[in-house]
Design a protein around this motif. Structure first.
Motif, mmCIF file in Angstrom:
data_model
loop_
_atom_site.group_PDB
_atom_site.id
_atom_site.type_symbol
_atom_site.label_atom_id
_atom_site.label_comp_id
_atom_site.label_asym_id
_atom_site.label_seq_id
_atom_site.Cartn_x
_atom_site.Cartn_y
_atom_site.Cartn_z
ATOM 1 N N LYS A 115 0.820 -1.213 0.000
ATOM 2 C CA LYS A 115 0.000 0.000 0.000
ATOM 3 C C LYS A 115 0.855 1.266 0.000
ATOM 4 O O LYS A 115 0.448 2.301 -0.501
ATOM 5 N N HIS A 116 2.025 1.174 0.613
ATOM 6 C CA HIS A 116 2.897 2.356 0.745
ATOM 7 C C HIS A 116 4.342 1.947 0.478
ATOM 8 O O HIS A 116 4.715 0.799 0.696
ATOM 9 N N SER B 19 3.350 2.967 6.636
ATOM 10 C CA SER B 19 2.629 4.225 6.446
ATOM 11 C C SER B 19 3.443 5.434 6.882
ATOM 12 O O SER B 19 3.197 6.548 6.419
ATOM 13 N N ARG C 67 -9.964 16.138 -2.423
ATOM 14 C CA ARG C 67 -10.112 14.790 -2.956
ATOM 15 C C ARG C 67 -11.257 14.764 -3.956
ATOM 16 O O ARG C 67 -12.220 15.514 -3.828
ATOM 17 N N LYS D 107 2.493 6.575 -1.615
ATOM 18 C CA LYS D 107 1.469 6.028 -0.726
ATOM 19 C C LYS D 107 0.141 5.814 -1.463
ATOM 20 O O LYS D 107 -0.029 6.229 -2.607
ATOM 21 N N SER D 108 -0.772 5.145 -0.749
ATOM 22 C CA SER D 108 -2.104 4.861 -1.291
ATOM 23 C C SER D 108 -2.015 4.206 -2.668
ATOM 24 O O SER D 108 -2.720 4.584 -3.604
ATOM 25 N N ARG E 6 -2.527 1.762 -5.650
ATOM 26 C CA ARG E 6 -3.582 0.900 -6.185
ATOM 27 C C ARG E 6 -3.097 0.323 -7.510
ATOM 28 O O ARG E 6 -2.693 1.071 -8.410
#
Length: 310
Positions: free
Chosen positions: A4-5, A141, A209, A250-251, A253
């Motif tokens: 994820k990070h 994280s 966002r 980070k984050s 996908r």
């Protein structure tokens, strides 16, 4: 398995350890459960969890190791409440006020007595070591947690010289430029829908966002002397992520097509095969993404622009 990070580090003077020697070294620092009076402990554990016993998985130069961190959760408010009760009881019994040093000693006693009864929180942190590119990435994280895992690896190997991965162009400068001038964006860069803008003065941070980053509102904010400290980006068909001003990614996908490719691979219902298949596909995508990201940022900073830490 999918990270994820990423906190990225350049490895200098990498130790030459084959799989067997590295596995043995990791075993010397294998995780052991917390003792009753211990507040926290960190050690290596099998990346596959209960499905395997290996502390190291290596495929085509890509190494996967996992740290397990345990800590006891003892809220300060609980210690304070118990301490106040004991102080009141002693002061009432002895008819005097306790001195500051006496209270501090009593507080230590309370902490030591309550600690074995505290809840235990466990957290696994994966580390990817690309031995071909001399690159280490920690799936954490926070930078603090990543550095903690590197310290464990340094202790395991006896020495580990790494520096945070650095680019020729500062991420904040590049992100601000890409956001303000579409013509400067690399052809393979896909702009996302998330941004964090910092003001040079004391006007704080603005976070947005699910917005059109090419909108007039965003452009006006940039004209107001704000800079992009986080920006959602992507590589079409591969992955998307949020780039931070310290080059943390980070984050993350991964594209559906990549995940589908992994799910369709024949693993014979073997958890270890599944883990290694996912890991290899993931690292191929991440390695490509990191190389492109560095290219967008003018390449990696030259040796001598950062000082390795031993």
């Amino acid at each position: 398995m999918w990270f994820k990070h990423l906190h990225l580090y350049r490895l200098h003077d990498a130790p030459t350890l084959d799989t067997t020697l590295l596995e043995e070294a990791l075993g010397q620092q294998a995780f052991r459960p917390l003792g009753g009076s211990e507040a926290r402990r960190l050690g290596w554990c099998p990346p596959a969890g209960r499905a395997g016993t290996q502390l190291l998985h290596e495929l085509q130069g890509q190494r996967l190791i996992t740290a397990l961190r345990q800590e006891r959760l003892l809220p300060a408010a609980v210690v304070k409440e118990e301490l106040e009760e004991r102080v009141d009881a002693i002061e009432t019994q002895e008819g005097r006020k306790l001195r500051r040093q006496e209270k501090l000693t009593l507080k230590e006693q309370v902490y030591e007595e309550l600690l074995p009864r505290a809840f235990v929180r466990s957290q696994k942190v994966d580390l990817w070591w690309d031995s071909r590119r001399s690159l280490i990435a920690v799936n954490a994280s926070s930078r603090k947690r990543a550095e903690e895992i590197l310290d464990l690896l340094r202790e395991t190997l006896g020495s580990l010289k790494v520096t945070p991965l650095a680019s020729q162009t500062l991420p904040m400068r590049a992100m601000t430029t890409w956001l303000g001038d579409p013509g400067t964006r690399p052809v393979d860069l896909v702009l996302g829908d998330q941004v964090e803008l910092k003001a040079k003065g004391d006007d704080g941070v603005l976070r947005a966002r699910q917005v059109d980053l090419d909108s007039d509102e965003i452009q006006q904010l940039l004209e107001g002397d704000r800079q992009a400290s986080k920006l959602a980006l992507g590589l079409e068909g591969r992955l998307s992520f949020v780039l931070h001003d310290d080059l943390a990614v980070k984050s993350i996908r991964f594209d559906d097509a990549l995940v589908d490719e992994a799910s369709q691979a024949d693993d014979g219902d073997d958890a270890l095969v599944r883990l290694e298949t996912d890991f290899l596909l993931m690292t191929q995508a991440l390695a490509d993404g990191i190389e492109r990201l560095l290219a967008w940022l003018g390449g990696e900073a030259q040796a001598g622009q950062a000082t390795p830490t031993a």
